[in-house]
Design a protein around this motif. Sequence first.
Motif, mmCIF file in Angstrom:
data_model
loop_
_atom_site.group_PDB
_atom_site.id
_atom_site.type_symbol
_atom_site.label_atom_id
_atom_site.label_comp_id
_atom_site.label_asym_id
_atom_site.label_seq_id
_atom_site.Cartn_x
_atom_site.Cartn_y
_atom_site.Cartn_z
ATOM 1 N N LYS A 4 0.841 -1.200 0.000
ATOM 2 C CA LYS A 4 0.000 0.000 0.000
ATOM 3 C C LYS A 4 0.878 1.252 0.000
ATOM 4 N N LEU A 5 1.938 1.239 0.796
ATOM 5 C CA LEU A 5 2.863 2.373 0.866
ATOM 6 C C LEU A 5 3.567 2.571 -0.470
ATOM 7 N N GLU A 6 4.041 1.493 -1.074
ATOM 8 C CA GLU A 6 4.689 1.582 -2.377
ATOM 9 C C GLU A 6 3.711 2.101 -3.428
ATOM 10 N N SER A 7 2.505 1.653 -3.367
ATOM 11 C CA SER A 7 1.478 2.111 -4.304
ATOM 12 C C SER A 7 1.197 3.598 -4.126
ATOM 13 N N ASP A 8 1.106 4.024 -2.882
ATOM 14 C CA ASP A 8 0.876 5.447 -2.608
ATOM 15 C C ASP A 8 2.051 6.299 -3.085
ATOM 16 N N VAL A 9 3.260 5.843 -2.848
ATOM 17 C CA VAL A 9 4.459 6.578 -3.278
ATOM 18 C C VAL A 9 4.496 6.668 -4.791
ATOM 19 N N ARG A 10 4.186 5.592 -5.486
ATOM 20 C CA ARG A 10 4.174 5.610 -6.958
ATOM 21 C C ARG A 10 3.129 6.570 -7.501
#
Length: 136
Positions: A4-10
């Motif tokens: 979820k964090l990686e998705s938000d950062v992307r």
Amino acid sequence: MQQKLESDVRMVLPIVLIFSVIFGFLISLLTVSPLKRITRAAEGLSHSDLSQRVKYKSNDEIGRLAVSFNTMADRLEDSFTSQKRFVSDAAHELRTPLASMKTSVTRAQISERNTEDYQKLLDFYPDASTYGNVSE
């Protein structure tokens, strides 16, 4: 959670990058704009138009540069004005005696004169010869 964090950062990263580029571009425009005005004013100065001034009020380095430029332009304008006034005054001061000499010589050439008149004209010559050497 990690995904979820990686998705938000992307998702946020491109938006932050776009805003960073736009913000950087605006900052550079604000910084370079006064320098462009000073450059245009400097390029606009010429011997026939010394009225160019920079309208920029600030206490930073660019503001001090604008004040220095305006001070320099004021001094140049004053110098050119003083020089023009001097040349004009000198020309006027030289025209009067030269016109008087020309009139005397022309009168002497046109009309008949007696010896006394010619003697006056010859006596006038040593006085008139000092006008030939302006540097003395």
